[in-house]
Design a protein around this motif. Structure first.
Motif, PDB file in Angstrom:
ATOM      1  N   SER A   1       0.849  -1.189   0.000  1.00 26.37           N
ATOM      2  CA  SER A   1       0.000   0.000   0.000  1.00 26.37           C
ATOM      3  C   SER A   1       0.883   1.237   0.000  1.00 26.37           C
ATOM      4  O   SER A   1       2.000   1.207   0.535  1.00 26.37           O
ATOM      5  N   TRP A   2       0.378   2.306  -0.567  1.00 28.11           N
ATOM      6  CA  TRP A   2       1.089   3.586  -0.602  1.00 28.11           C
ATOM      7  C   TRP A   2       0.290   4.636   0.145  1.00 28.11           C
ATOM      8  O   TRP A   2      -0.939   4.698   0.028  1.00 28.11           O
ATOM      9  N   TYR A   3       1.012   5.473   0.893  1.00 27.82           N
ATOM     10  CA  TYR A   3       0.401   6.537   1.663  1.00 27.82           C
ATOM     11  C   TYR A   3       1.200   7.821   1.479  1.00 27.82           C
ATOM     12  O   TYR A   3       2.417   7.791   1.296  1.00 27.82           O
ATOM     13  N   GLN A   4       0.491   8.947   1.589  1.00 26.77           N
ATOM     14  CA  GLN A   4       1.123  10.253   1.596  1.00 26.77           C
ATOM     15  C   GLN A   4       0.934  10.850   2.990  1.00 26.77           C
ATOM     16  O   GLN A   4      -0.180  10.870   3.511  1.00 26.77           O
TER      17      GLN A   4
ATOM     18  N   PRO B   1      -1.109   9.551   7.873  1.00 30.74           N
ATOM     19  CA  PRO B   1      -0.929   9.073   6.495  1.00 30.74           C
ATOM     20  C   PRO B   1      -2.257   9.034   5.750  1.00 30.74           C
ATOM     21  O   PRO B   1      -3.272   8.620   6.301  1.00 30.74           O
ATOM     22  N   GLN B   2      -2.234   9.460   4.490  1.00 33.24           N
ATOM     23  CA  GLN B   2      -3.426   9.425   3.640  1.00 33.24           C
ATOM     24  C   GLN B   2      -3.258   8.308   2.610  1.00 33.24           C
ATOM     25  O   GLN B   2      -2.266   8.274   1.877  1.00 33.24           O
ATOM     26  N   PHE B   3      -4.230   7.435   2.541  1.00 35.35           N
ATOM     27  CA  PHE B   3      -4.182   6.271   1.657  1.00 35.35           C
ATOM     28  C   PHE B   3      -4.218   6.685   0.200  1.00 35.35           C
ATOM     29  O   PHE B   3      -5.069   7.480  -0.210  1.00 35.35           O
ATOM     30  N   ILE B   4      -3.288   6.118  -0.588  1.00 35.67           N
ATOM     31  CA  ILE B   4      -3.261   6.408  -2.024  1.00 35.67           C
ATOM     32  C   ILE B   4      -3.707   5.172  -2.811  1.00 35.67           C
ATOM     33  O   ILE B   4      -4.652   5.233  -3.600  1.00 35.67           O
ATOM     34  N   PHE B   5      -2.980   4.070  -2.638  1.00 34.92           N
ATOM     35  CA  PHE B   5      -3.272   2.842  -3.381  1.00 34.92           C
ATOM     36  C   PHE B   5      -2.996   1.618  -2.511  1.00 34.92           C
ATOM     37  O   PHE B   5      -2.169   1.658  -1.611  1.00 34.92           O
ATOM     38  N   GLN B   6      -3.699   0.520  -2.830  1.00 36.62           N
ATOM     39  CA  GLN B   6      -3.314  -0.782  -2.322  1.00 36.62           C
ATOM     40  C   GLN B   6      -3.255  -1.762  -3.478  1.00 36.62           C
ATOM     41  O   GLN B   6      -4.170  -1.801  -4.327  1.00 36.62           O
TER      42      GLN B   6
ATOM     43  N   PHE C   1      -7.129  10.602  -4.591  1.00 35.29           N
ATOM     44  CA  PHE C   1      -6.013  11.326  -5.185  1.00 35.29           C
ATOM     45  C   PHE C   1      -6.259  11.484  -6.686  1.00 35.29           C
ATOM     46  O   PHE C   1      -6.900  10.636  -7.299  1.00 35.29           O
ATOM     47  N   PRO C   2      -5.735  12.567  -7.271  1.00 34.87           N
ATOM     48  CA  PRO C   2      -5.966  12.799  -8.705  1.00 34.87           C
ATOM     49  C   PRO C   2      -5.278  11.754  -9.582  1.00 34.87           C
ATOM     50  O   PRO C   2      -4.420  10.997  -9.112  1.00 34.87           O
ATOM     51  N   ASP C   3      -5.669  11.763 -10.854  1.00 33.14           N
ATOM     52  CA  ASP C   3      -5.128  10.791 -11.804  1.00 33.14           C
ATOM     53  C   ASP C   3      -3.640  10.980 -12.070  1.00 33.14           C
ATOM     54  O   ASP C   3      -3.017  10.127 -12.707  1.00 33.14           O
TER      55      ASP C   3
ATOM     56  N   ASN D   1     -13.836  -2.467   3.556  1.00 33.58           N
ATOM     57  CA  ASN D   1     -13.848  -3.671   2.740  1.00 33.58           C
ATOM     58  C   ASN D   1     -13.123  -3.477   1.419  1.00 33.58           C
ATOM     59  O   ASN D   1     -12.726  -4.442   0.795  1.00 33.58           O
ATOM     60  N   ALA D   2     -12.975  -2.216   1.011  1.00 28.85           N
ATOM     61  CA  ALA D   2     -12.288  -1.949  -0.253  1.00 28.85           C
ATOM     62  C   ALA D   2     -10.779  -1.979  -0.089  1.00 28.85           C
ATOM     63  O   ALA D   2     -10.057  -1.747  -1.045  1.00 28.85           O
ATOM     64  N   GLY D   3     -10.319  -2.249   1.111  1.00 33.04           N
ATOM     65  CA  GLY D   3      -8.884  -2.297   1.348  1.00 33.04           C
ATOM     66  C   GLY D   3      -8.276  -0.948   1.624  1.00 33.04           C
ATOM     67  O   GLY D   3      -7.066  -0.803   1.721  1.00 33.04           O
ATOM     68  N   LYS D   4      -9.093   0.062   1.784  1.00 32.02           N
ATOM     69  CA  LYS D   4      -8.609   1.412   2.049  1.00 32.02           C
ATOM     70  C   LYS D   4      -8.434   1.602   3.546  1.00 32.02           C
ATOM     71  O   LYS D   4      -9.290   1.209   4.331  1.00 32.02           O
ATOM     72  N   SER D   5      -7.309   2.188   3.941  1.00 29.91           N
ATOM     73  CA  SER D   5      -7.042   2.477   5.343  1.00 29.91           C
ATOM     74  C   SER D   5      -7.132   3.964   5.578  1.00 29.91           C
ATOM     75  O   SER D   5      -6.485   4.740   4.884  1.00 29.91           O
ATOM     76  N   THR D   6      -7.921   4.352   6.558  1.00 28.47           N
ATOM     77  CA  THR D   6      -8.085   5.756   6.911  1.00 28.47           C
ATOM     78  C   THR D   6      -7.486   6.010   8.282  1.00 28.47           C
ATOM     79  O   THR D   6      -7.915   5.396   9.263  1.00 28.47           O
TER      80      THR D   6
END
Lengths: 115, 110
Positions: free
Chosen positions: A33-36, A43-48, A60-62, B94-99
């Motif tokens: 996973s990537w975070y900013q 940390p703000q979630f970007i991708f998993q 996050f934008p494209d 459930n979407a795998g997103k962590s907040t």
């Protein structure tokens, strides 16, 4: 055993440029996973990514994109850099998806400064 | 917007005093995770809570998940200077997103 490794550790870019950040997960881990993280915030979630497929995307934008390779390493790409993209970019790995309760390990991060 | 709120934002204690940080959500959580980030470092996973009313202990740290699964707390007994850092809670969807919350920064005066 090596932990999560990220490169580069620090870099400075100019507005409008492109950057590629790299992450190698712990051996055997399939989820990245990537975070900013901006100073003073969480940390703000970007991708998993799990098993080379995108499993989650944050708000996050494209300009932000990522991919996971067959060896489970990952790249985060950011195009058309803005000053506001200056932050610590963290990569986290786990054996399975975070929802499954496995321990998540963060790398040291890549400090990006956009000038 | 922020979906998990942490309070307080900062806490300064004398060494030996107790410390508690709270994490609150407006929606029911499937799980909650806690992390510690030392100054200049990266977040380190501490624990995950899943069950309603769950309480877990790690030495001087006690983690609690509320009965309604909308809040959680981390309590440190008799703080030490090594406890300095920012403590984050995070939820997974459930979407795998962590907040992540914005954290509580703890400073300890020796």
């Amino acid at each position: 055993d090596a932990g999560v490794t990220q490169s580069p550790t620090h870099l400075i870019k100019t507005r409008g440029q492109h950057v590629t950040l790299r992450c190698s997960p712990i051996s055997g881990h399939k989820s990245v996973s990537w975070y900013q993280q901006v100073l003073g915030q969480g940390p703000q979630f970007i991708f998993q990514y799990y098993e080379k497929e995108e499993r989650g995307r944050g708000n996050f934008p494209d300009r932000f994109s990522a991919r996971q390779f067959p060896n489970y390493s990952s790249e985060l790409n950011v195009n058309a850099l803005l000053l506001g993209d200056s932050a610590l970019y963290l990569c986290a790995s786990s054996w399975a998806t975070p929802l499954s309760g496995n321990t998540i390990y963060f790398g040291e991060g890549s400090w990006l400064t956009v000038v | 917007g922020q979906q998990v709120m942490q309070i307080p934002q900062y806490q300064h204690v004398q060494e030996g005093e107790d410390f508690t940080t709270y994490c609150n959500s407006s929606t029911t959580l499937s799980n909650i995770q806690w992390y510690k980030q030392r100054p200049g470092g990266h977040p380190v996973f501490l624990i995950q809570l899943v069950k309603s009313g769950e309480v877990k202990k790690q030495k001087r740290l006690t983690f609690q998940f509320g009965e309604a699964k909308k809040n959680s707390s981390l309590h440190i007994t008799a703080t030490q200077t090594t406890d300095v850092g920012t403590y984050f809670c995070a939820k997974n969807t459930n979407a795998g997103k962590s907040t992540f919350g914005d954290g509580t920064t703890l400073t300890v005066k020796p």
